[in-house]
Design a protein around this motif. Structure first.
Motif, PDB file in Angstrom:
ATOM      1  N   ARG A 238       0.433  -1.497   0.425  1.00 21.04           N
ATOM      2  CA  ARG A 238       0.039   0.651  -0.188  1.00 21.04           C
ATOM      3  C   ARG A 238       0.862   1.159  -0.135  1.00 21.04           C
ATOM      4  O   ARG A 238       0.880   2.316  -0.799  1.00 21.04           O
ATOM      5  N   PHE A 239       1.933   1.187   1.583  1.00 24.45           N
ATOM      6  CA  PHE A 239       2.948   2.262   0.792  1.00 24.45           C
ATOM      7  C   PHE A 239       3.454   2.949  -0.637  1.00 24.45           C
ATOM      8  O   PHE A 239       3.957   4.249  -0.737  1.00 24.45           O
ATOM      9  N   ALA A 240       3.826   1.941  -0.964  1.00 23.11           N
ATOM     10  CA  ALA A 240       4.484   1.456  -2.457  1.00 23.11           C
ATOM     11  C   ALA A 240       3.604   1.978  -3.682  1.00 23.11           C
ATOM     12  O   ALA A 240       4.822   3.207  -4.562  1.00 23.11           O
ATOM     13  N   ALA A 241       2.334   1.317  -3.308  1.00 22.06           N
ATOM     14  CA  ALA A 241       0.921   2.352  -4.659  1.00 22.06           C
ATOM     15  C   ALA A 241       1.212   4.034  -3.960  1.00 22.06           C
ATOM     16  O   ALA A 241       0.803   4.181  -4.795  1.00 22.06           O
ATOM     17  N   GLY A 242       0.546   4.407  -3.286  1.00 20.11           N
ATOM     18  CA  GLY A 242       0.876   5.318  -2.753  1.00 20.11           C
ATOM     19  C   GLY A 242       2.039   6.654  -3.148  1.00 20.11           C
ATOM     20  O   GLY A 242       1.560   7.418  -3.398  1.00 20.11           O
ATOM     21  N   LEU A 243       3.227   5.593  -2.979  1.00 14.71           N
ATOM     22  CA  LEU A 243       4.437   6.642  -3.956  1.00 14.71           C
ATOM     23  C   LEU A 243       4.126   6.071  -4.844  1.00 14.71           C
ATOM     24  O   LEU A 243       4.597   7.689  -5.209  1.00 14.71           O
ATOM     25  N   ILE A 244       3.925   5.291  -5.309  1.00 11.52           N
ATOM     26  CA  ILE A 244       3.746   6.061  -7.269  1.00 11.52           C
ATOM     27  C   ILE A 244       2.226   6.837  -7.340  1.00 11.52           C
ATOM     28  O   ILE A 244       2.529   7.355  -8.619  1.00 11.52           O
ATOM     29  N   PHE A 245       1.953   6.568  -6.806  1.00  8.90           N
ATOM     30  CA  PHE A 245       0.513   7.465  -7.092  1.00  8.90           C
ATOM     31  C   PHE A 245       1.153   8.840  -7.091  1.00  8.90           C
ATOM     32  O   PHE A 245       1.132   9.704  -7.979  1.00  8.90           O
ATOM     33  N   VAL A 246       2.128   9.458  -5.652  1.00 11.75           N
ATOM     34  CA  VAL A 246       2.157  11.277  -5.678  1.00 11.75           C
ATOM     35  C   VAL A 246       3.470  10.535  -6.548  1.00 11.75           C
ATOM     36  O   VAL A 246       3.150  12.588  -7.143  1.00 11.75           O
ATOM     37  N   TRP A 247       4.152   9.991  -7.020  1.00 11.70           N
ATOM     38  CA  TRP A 247       4.401  10.354  -8.065  1.00 11.70           C
ATOM     39  C   TRP A 247       4.835  10.631  -8.989  1.00 11.70           C
ATOM     40  O   TRP A 247       5.180  11.756  -9.913  1.00 11.70           O
ATOM     41  N   ILE A 248       4.387   9.591 -10.147  1.00 12.32           N
ATOM     42  CA  ILE A 248       3.011  10.781 -11.477  1.00 12.32           C
ATOM     43  C   ILE A 248       2.312  11.376 -10.909  1.00 12.32           C
ATOM     44  O   ILE A 248       2.330  12.118 -12.372  1.00 12.32           O
ATOM     45  N   LEU A 249       1.901  11.318 -10.129  1.00 13.30           N
ATOM     46  CA  LEU A 249       1.089  12.999  -9.934  1.00 13.30           C
ATOM     47  C   LEU A 249       2.073  14.347 -10.450  1.00 13.30           C
ATOM     48  O   LEU A 249       1.707  15.295 -10.604  1.00 13.30           O
ATOM     49  N   PHE A 250       3.131  13.914  -9.994  1.00  6.40           N
ATOM     50  CA  PHE A 250       4.287  14.840  -9.634  1.00  6.40           C
ATOM     51  C   PHE A 250       4.687  15.404 -11.469  1.00  6.40           C
ATOM     52  O   PHE A 250       4.918  15.983 -11.666  1.00  6.40           O
ATOM     53  N   ILE A 251       4.912  14.058 -11.827  1.00 12.80           N
ATOM     54  CA  ILE A 251       5.373  13.975 -12.770  1.00 12.80           C
ATOM     55  C   ILE A 251       4.058  14.275 -13.477  1.00 12.80           C
ATOM     56  O   ILE A 251       5.337  15.364 -15.008  1.00 12.80           O
ATOM     57  N   ALA A 252       3.306  14.098 -14.047  1.00  6.69           N
ATOM     58  CA  ALA A 252       2.093  14.867 -14.584  1.00  6.69           C
ATOM     59  C   ALA A 252       1.664  16.532 -14.452  1.00  6.69           C
ATOM     60  O   ALA A 252       1.101  17.309 -16.117  1.00  6.69           O
ATOM     61  N   ILE A 253       2.476  17.164 -13.227  1.00  7.22           N
ATOM     62  CA  ILE A 253       1.900  18.490 -13.637  1.00  7.22           C
ATOM     63  C   ILE A 253       3.188  18.655 -13.928  1.00  7.22           C
ATOM     64  O   ILE A 253       3.151  19.984 -14.652  1.00  7.22           O
ATOM     65  N   HIS A 254       4.496  18.383 -14.306  1.00  7.02           N
ATOM     66  CA  HIS A 254       5.128  19.083 -14.858  1.00  7.02           C
ATOM     67  C   HIS A 254       5.577  18.959 -16.079  1.00  7.02           C
ATOM     68  O   HIS A 254       5.044  19.517 -16.579  1.00  7.02           O
ATOM     69  N   ALA A 255       4.355  17.927 -16.335  1.00  9.83           N
ATOM     70  CA  ALA A 255       4.457  17.495 -18.069  1.00  9.83           C
ATOM     71  C   ALA A 255       3.695  18.743 -18.507  1.00  9.83           C
ATOM     72  O   ALA A 255       3.781  19.078 -19.671  1.00  9.83           O
TER      73      ALA A 255
END
Length: 306
Positions: free
Chosen positions: A217-234
């Motif tokens: 669950r922690f790993a899944a939560g972290l990848i959500f936050v990471w992709i959210l950051f990348i999407a905002i950057h893109a």
């Protein structure tokens, strides 16, 4: 050209076939049907075609039949694309990866049936199939000339997006592994609540199974936050490059649905359709992330030519 049209249909069939292998393998695990054919491989309970059909036998035998049929599809696609599209530098590599990892996952499955394996080894099974799927998917995208249609052959990717693309793709494989480990250690329902293991009793996991579940669950939560950051950057910096702009938006949508599906699996007490949807979404996400890695190769070529 005529052969190109047939190759496209063949590539689509192979991609769908790999998707069926992944979902079939997940279904075998989720329904505990792995021993449906006993300690027999490639035959099933001593016969080429099982004489007694139970639910477990049907699921396991069907998975084996699909895997065998798709293996021939991918073998033909590999040779075909190698001969026709071998001038595209990624094609030979992707063809090799598709076939090699498909064989590897089949052998791991056979070894489990014949001799049994530990949970940590079995958890690799889904991930190995995932690499083969991603390779077939990328081959299909090349065959359909997606690069030209979406101007992907003209992308220029900055260092920040490069680093995050590579990092999140590698990390996504860890997320896949932890999810497979949850299934193979029978830790799927060890935590009755969401997002915490027990919402009324906040604290560290109390045993190995809770650590496995909460680790995922922690790993899944972290990848959500990471992709959210990348999407905002893109969205901020790559609006003019639509394959990157929309690619990361789609990745954010998929990972959001993935988190919701994971929650629904827990709260529904392992509903099989929701569990398969969970597997489907991570498969699609990994395939998309691998395409983003392919775009990094395109970007390097473009920067050299400029």
């Amino acid at each position: 050209m005529q052969y190109s049209k047939y190759m496209k249909w063949f590539a689509v069939a192979a991609t769908i076939g790999m998707l069926l292998i992944l979902l079939g393998g997940a279904l075998v695990t989720k329904t505990d049907s792995g021993m449906g054919c006993g300690r027999n491989w490639p035959d099933c309970n001593g016969s080429l075609i099982p004489k007694e059909i139970t639910t477990e036998v049907l699921i396991e035998f069907s998975h084996r039949v699909v895997t065998g049929a798709v293996s021939f599809l991918i073998l033909i696609l590999t040779v075909w694309s190698w001969r026709v599209l071998g001038h595209i530098r990624e094609v030979k590599f992707l063809s090799f990866m598709a076939l090699f990892f498909l064989i590897a996952q089949a052998l791991i499955g056979a070894a489990q049936v014949l001799w049994g394996q530990g949970d940590f080894i079995l958890a690799l099974h889904f991930g190995i199939s995932l690499i083969s799927f991603a390779a077939v998917l990328l081959l299909t995208l090349i065959i359909f000339e997606v690069d030209q249609k979406f101007d992907a052959d003209k992308v220029i990717i900055g260092n920040t997006l490069k680093r995050h693309t590579i990092g999140v793709t590698i990390y996504s494989y860890l997320v896949v592994y932890t999810g497979a480990l949850v299934r193979h250690t029978n830790a799927s329902l060890i935590c009755p609540d969401w997002p915490l293991c027990n919402n009324k009793d906040i604290g560290l996991p109390a045993n190995f199974y809770e650590w496995v579940q909460m680790g995922h669950r922690f790993a899944a939560g972290l990848i959500f936050v990471w992709i959210l950051f990348i999407a905002i950057h893109a969205i901020k910096h790559y609006k003019e490059q639509r394959v990157l702009y929309w690619g990361w938006i789609i990745a954010l949508i998929i990972v959001s649905l993935q988190v919701l599906a994971g929650m629904a699996v827990v709260l529904s007490r392992l509903n099989i359709l929701l569990a398969l949807l969970h597997s489907l979404l991570i498969t699609l996400l990994f395939g998309l992330l691998c395409y983003m890695i392919l775009l990094l190769s395109r970007s390097r070529q473009n920067q050299k030519s400029n």
